[in-house]
Write a protein that holds these residues in place. Structure first.
Motif, PDB file in Angstrom:
ATOM      1  N   ARG A   1       0.826  -1.199   0.000  1.00  0.00           N
ATOM      2  CA  ARG A   1       0.000   0.000   0.000  1.00  0.00           C
ATOM      3  C   ARG A   1       0.867   1.258   0.000  1.00  0.00           C
ATOM      4  O   ARG A   1       0.637   2.197  -0.769  1.00  0.00           O
ATOM      5  N   ILE A   2       1.880   1.268   0.852  1.00  0.00           N
ATOM      6  CA  ILE A   2       2.770   2.437   0.952  1.00  0.00           C
ATOM      7  C   ILE A   2       3.551   2.634  -0.345  1.00  0.00           C
ATOM      8  O   ILE A   2       3.670   3.752  -0.848  1.00  0.00           O
ATOM      9  N   LEU A   3       4.105   1.551  -0.894  1.00  0.00           N
ATOM     10  CA  LEU A   3       4.870   1.666  -2.132  1.00  0.00           C
ATOM     11  C   LEU A   3       4.001   2.158  -3.286  1.00  0.00           C
ATOM     12  O   LEU A   3       4.406   3.027  -4.057  1.00  0.00           O
ATOM     13  N   GLU A   4       2.814   1.598  -3.414  1.00  0.00           N
ATOM     14  CA  GLU A   4       1.942   1.997  -4.516  1.00  0.00           C
ATOM     15  C   GLU A   4       1.498   3.452  -4.376  1.00  0.00           C
ATOM     16  O   GLU A   4       1.364   4.165  -5.371  1.00  0.00           O
ATOM     17  N   TYR A   5       1.296   3.898  -3.169  1.00  0.00           N
ATOM     18  CA  TYR A   5       0.842   5.263  -2.936  1.00  0.00           C
ATOM     19  C   TYR A   5       1.991   6.275  -3.031  1.00  0.00           C
ATOM     20  O   TYR A   5       1.839   7.347  -3.602  1.00  0.00           O
ATOM     21  N   SER A   6       3.157   5.910  -2.454  1.00  0.00           N
ATOM     22  CA  SER A   6       4.245   6.887  -2.323  1.00  0.00           C
ATOM     23  C   SER A   6       5.402   6.680  -3.283  1.00  0.00           C
ATOM     24  O   SER A   6       6.138   7.621  -3.554  1.00  0.00           O
ATOM     25  N   GLY A   7       5.608   5.456  -3.762  1.00  0.00           N
ATOM     26  CA  GLY A   7       6.835   5.186  -4.507  1.00  0.00           C
ATOM     27  C   GLY A   7       6.629   4.749  -5.932  1.00  0.00           C
ATOM     28  O   GLY A   7       7.549   4.234  -6.553  1.00  0.00           O
ATOM     29  N   MET A   8       5.428   4.947  -6.457  1.00  0.00           N
ATOM     30  CA  MET A   8       5.180   4.507  -7.830  1.00  0.00           C
ATOM     31  C   MET A   8       4.273   5.495  -8.553  1.00  0.00           C
ATOM     32  O   MET A   8       3.404   6.117  -7.954  1.00  0.00           O
ATOM     33  N   GLY A   9       4.492   5.582  -9.871  1.00  0.00           N
ATOM     34  CA  GLY A   9       3.593   6.375 -10.708  1.00  0.00           C
ATOM     35  C   GLY A   9       2.395   5.512 -11.102  1.00  0.00           C
ATOM     36  O   GLY A   9       2.399   4.296 -10.917  1.00  0.00           O
ATOM     37  N   GLU A  10       1.387   6.131 -11.683  1.00  0.00           N
ATOM     38  CA  GLU A  10       0.158   5.388 -11.973  1.00  0.00           C
ATOM     39  C   GLU A  10       0.344   4.294 -13.020  1.00  0.00           C
ATOM     40  O   GLU A  10      -0.383   3.309 -13.022  1.00  0.00           O
ATOM     41  N   ASN A  11       1.332   4.404 -13.910  1.00  0.00           N
ATOM     42  CA  ASN A  11       1.553   3.378 -14.935  1.00  0.00           C
ATOM     43  C   ASN A  11       2.695   2.425 -14.592  1.00  0.00           C
ATOM     44  O   ASN A  11       3.010   1.542 -15.390  1.00  0.00           O
TER      45      ASN A  11
ATOM     46  N   GLU B   1      17.074   6.604 -14.368  1.00  0.00           N
ATOM     47  CA  GLU B   1      17.797   6.543 -13.096  1.00  0.00           C
ATOM     48  C   GLU B   1      17.308   7.637 -12.147  1.00  0.00           C
ATOM     49  O   GLU B   1      17.158   7.410 -10.948  1.00  0.00           O
ATOM     50  N   ASP B   2      17.063   8.830 -12.683  1.00  0.00           N
ATOM     51  CA  ASP B   2      16.564   9.936 -11.860  1.00  0.00           C
ATOM     52  C   ASP B   2      15.170   9.631 -11.317  1.00  0.00           C
ATOM     53  O   ASP B   2      14.856   9.939 -10.159  1.00  0.00           O
ATOM     54  N   ILE B   3      14.339   9.022 -12.168  1.00  0.00           N
ATOM     55  CA  ILE B   3      12.989   8.656 -11.734  1.00  0.00           C
ATOM     56  C   ILE B   3      13.078   7.598 -10.633  1.00  0.00           C
ATOM     57  O   ILE B   3      12.382   7.693  -9.607  1.00  0.00           O
ATOM     58  N   ALA B   4      13.959   6.608 -10.809  1.00  0.00           N
ATOM     59  CA  ALA B   4      14.119   5.547  -9.806  1.00  0.00           C
ATOM     60  C   ALA B   4      14.577   6.126  -8.473  1.00  0.00           C
ATOM     61  O   ALA B   4      14.056   5.766  -7.404  1.00  0.00           O
ATOM     62  N   VAL B   5      15.539   7.039  -8.499  1.00  0.00           N
ATOM     63  CA  VAL B   5      16.031   7.676  -7.266  1.00  0.00           C
ATOM     64  C   VAL B   5      14.900   8.438  -6.581  1.00  0.00           C
ATOM     65  O   VAL B   5      14.700   8.330  -5.366  1.00  0.00           O
ATOM     66  N   SER B   6      14.135   9.191  -7.368  1.00  0.00           N
ATOM     67  CA  SER B   6      13.021   9.960  -6.807  1.00  0.00           C
ATOM     68  C   SER B   6      11.963   9.042  -6.199  1.00  0.00           C
ATOM     69  O   SER B   6      11.458   9.296  -5.096  1.00  0.00           O
ATOM     70  N   MET B   7      11.642   7.968  -6.898  1.00  0.00           N
ATOM     71  CA  MET B   7      10.626   7.027  -6.406  1.00  0.00           C
ATOM     72  C   MET B   7      11.093   6.335  -5.131  1.00  0.00           C
ATOM     73  O   MET B   7      10.320   6.180  -4.190  1.00  0.00           O
ATOM     74  N   TYR B   8      12.374   5.928  -5.099  1.00  0.00           N
ATOM     75  CA  TYR B   8      12.910   5.278  -3.898  1.00  0.00           C
ATOM     76  C   TYR B   8      12.864   6.249  -2.721  1.00  0.00           C
ATOM     77  O   TYR B   8      12.491   5.884  -1.609  1.00  0.00           O
ATOM     78  N   SER B   9      13.245   7.493  -2.984  1.00  0.00           N
ATOM     79  CA  SER B   9      13.248   8.508  -1.923  1.00  0.00           C
ATOM     80  C   SER B   9      11.845   8.701  -1.358  1.00  0.00           C
ATOM     81  O   SER B   9      11.653   8.747  -0.129  1.00  0.00           O
ATOM     82  N   GLN B  10      10.847   8.814  -2.238  1.00  0.00           N
ATOM     83  CA  GLN B  10       9.472   9.008  -1.784  1.00  0.00           C
ATOM     84  C   GLN B  10       8.963   7.801  -1.004  1.00  0.00           C
ATOM     85  O   GLN B  10       8.332   7.947   0.048  1.00  0.00           O
ATOM     86  N   ALA B  11       9.240   6.602  -1.530  1.00  0.00           N
ATOM     87  CA  ALA B  11       8.783   5.381  -0.853  1.00  0.00           C
ATOM     88  C   ALA B  11       9.449   5.236   0.514  1.00  0.00           C
ATOM     89  O   ALA B  11       8.787   4.927   1.519  1.00  0.00           O
ATOM     90  N   SER B  12      10.754   5.486   0.559  1.00  0.00           N
ATOM     91  CA  SER B  12      11.464   5.328   1.835  1.00  0.00           C
ATOM     92  C   SER B  12      11.028   6.379   2.853  1.00  0.00           C
ATOM     93  O   SER B  12      10.925   6.083   4.047  1.00  0.00           O
ATOM     94  N   ASP B  13      10.753   7.607   2.408  1.00  0.00           N
ATOM     95  CA  ASP B  13      10.254   8.642   3.329  1.00  0.00           C
ATOM     96  C   ASP B  13       8.974   8.162   4.014  1.00  0.00           C
ATOM     97  O   ASP B  13       8.812   8.309   5.234  1.00  0.00           O
ATOM     98  N   ALA B  14       8.066   7.586   3.222  1.00  0.00           N
ATOM     99  CA  ALA B  14       6.799   7.095   3.783  1.00  0.00           C
ATOM    100  C   ALA B  14       7.038   5.893   4.698  1.00  0.00           C
ATOM    101  O   ALA B  14       6.443   5.798   5.781  1.00  0.00           O
ATOM    102  N   LEU B  15       7.917   4.983   4.291  1.00  0.00           N
ATOM    103  CA  LEU B  15       8.172   3.789   5.109  1.00  0.00           C
ATOM    104  C   LEU B  15       8.906   4.124   6.409  1.00  0.00           C
ATOM    105  O   LEU B  15       8.731   3.431   7.418  1.00  0.00           O
ATOM    106  N   LEU B  16       9.715   5.174   6.399  1.00  0.00           N
ATOM    107  CA  LEU B  16      10.429   5.558   7.621  1.00  0.00           C
ATOM    108  C   LEU B  16       9.478   6.068   8.700  1.00  0.00           C
ATOM    109  O   LEU B  16       9.859   6.167   9.864  1.00  0.00           O
ATOM    110  N   GLU B  17       8.250   6.357   8.333  1.00  0.00           N
ATOM    111  CA  GLU B  17       7.242   6.739   9.327  1.00  0.00           C
ATOM    112  C   GLU B  17       6.621   5.508   9.980  1.00  0.00           C
ATOM    113  O   GLU B  17       5.925   5.616  10.984  1.00  0.00           O
ATOM    114  N   GLU B  18       6.888   4.343   9.397  1.00  0.00           N
ATOM    115  CA  GLU B  18       6.341   3.078   9.898  1.00  0.00           C
ATOM    116  C   GLU B  18       7.411   2.318  10.671  1.00  0.00           C
ATOM    117  O   GLU B  18       8.596   2.587  10.544  1.00  0.00           O
TER     118      GLU B  18
END
Length: 184
Positions: free
Chosen positions: A84-94, A123-140
Motif C-alpha cells: 500500500r505504501i509503495l503503490e501510494y508513495s513510490g510509484m507512478g500510476e503506470n 535513473e533519476d525517476i528511480a532515485v526519486s521514487m525510492y526517496s518518496q517510498a522510503s520517506d513514507a516507510l520511515l514513518e512506519e
C-alpha cells in the motif's frame, strides 16, 4: 693560634650555613616536584574519568540503538501494508509492482517503471521514487531494510540505521546515497 681556631670555626659556620641554604633549595625543589606530580595525577584522573564517561555514553547509545532495532523488528510490517505504501508513495500510476516480499525485516520489491512523458533519465525517476517510498516507510515500524529493484535500471538497498533527520525531525535517506547505491 687563636686566629687559626677562629678562622676554622668561622669556616665551619659558613659551610654549615651554605649546607642549610642548599637543603632549603632541595626542599623547595622537592615540594615543586611533588606539586607537579599531584597536578599530573589529577589531570590523569580527570582524563580517565572523561574516557570512562565517553565509554559509558557510547555503550548506552549502542544499547538504545539495539533496543530500537529490536522494537522495530518485533512489530513487523505486513506485505499488504508495505505494498500500500509503495503503490501510494513510490510509484507512478503506470508503473508496475512485479513482486513484493517482507522477510526477516527486509522489504524487497521489484518495480517496472513506465516510460515518463518528461524524457527524464530513468535513473533519476528511480532515485526519486525510492526517496518518496522510503520517506513514507520511515514513518512506519517493523522493518530494517528496504530493497527495491527497478527493472533494467538497478537496485537500491538501504538499512533503517542509515536514516537521517531533517530540522523538522522527519526521517529520510539522503538522495546522494540513494543515487550512489543505484549506480553500483
Amino acid at each position: 693560634m687563636k686566629k687559626l681556631i677562629y678562622i676554622g670555626a668561622m669556616s665551619a659556620l659558613l659551610l654549615s650555613a651554605c649546607g642549610e641554604e642548599k637543603a632549603e633549595e632541595t626542599d623547595k625543589a622537592q615540594e615543586e616536584l611533588d606539586k607537579a606530580k599531584e597536578k599530573e595525577a589529577e589531570h590523569a584522573n580527570k582524563e580517565e574519568e572523561r574516557k570512562a564517561k565517553e565509554a559509558e555514553e557510547k555503550a548506552l547509545s549502542e544499547q538504545k540503538t539495539k533496543e530500537e532495532t529490536r522494537d522495530i523488528t518485533e512489530k513487523k510490517i505486513s506485505a499488504d501494508e508495505a505494498k500500500r505504501i509503495l503503490e501510494y508513495s513510490g510509484m507512478g500510476e503506470n508503473d508496475k509492482l512485479i513482486s513484493l516480499t517482507v522477510e526477516n525485516g527486509e522489504i524487497k520489491a521489484i518495480i517496472d517503471l513506465a516510460p515518463n512523458k518528461f524524457n527524464l533519465p530513468p535513473e533519476d525517476i528511480a532515485v526519486s521514487m525510492y526517496s518518496q517510498a522510503s520517506d513514507a516507510l520511515l514513518e512506519e515500524e517493523g522493518w530494517k531494510t528496504l530493497t527495491i529493484e527497478y527493472v533494467d535500471i538497478g537496485t537500491v538497498s538501504m538499512n533503517i540505521s542509515e536514516k537521517q533527520s531533517n530540522e523538522l525531525g522527519m526521517y529520510y535517506f539522503p538522495v546522494a546515497i540513494i543515487t550512489e547505491r543505484l549506480k553500483q
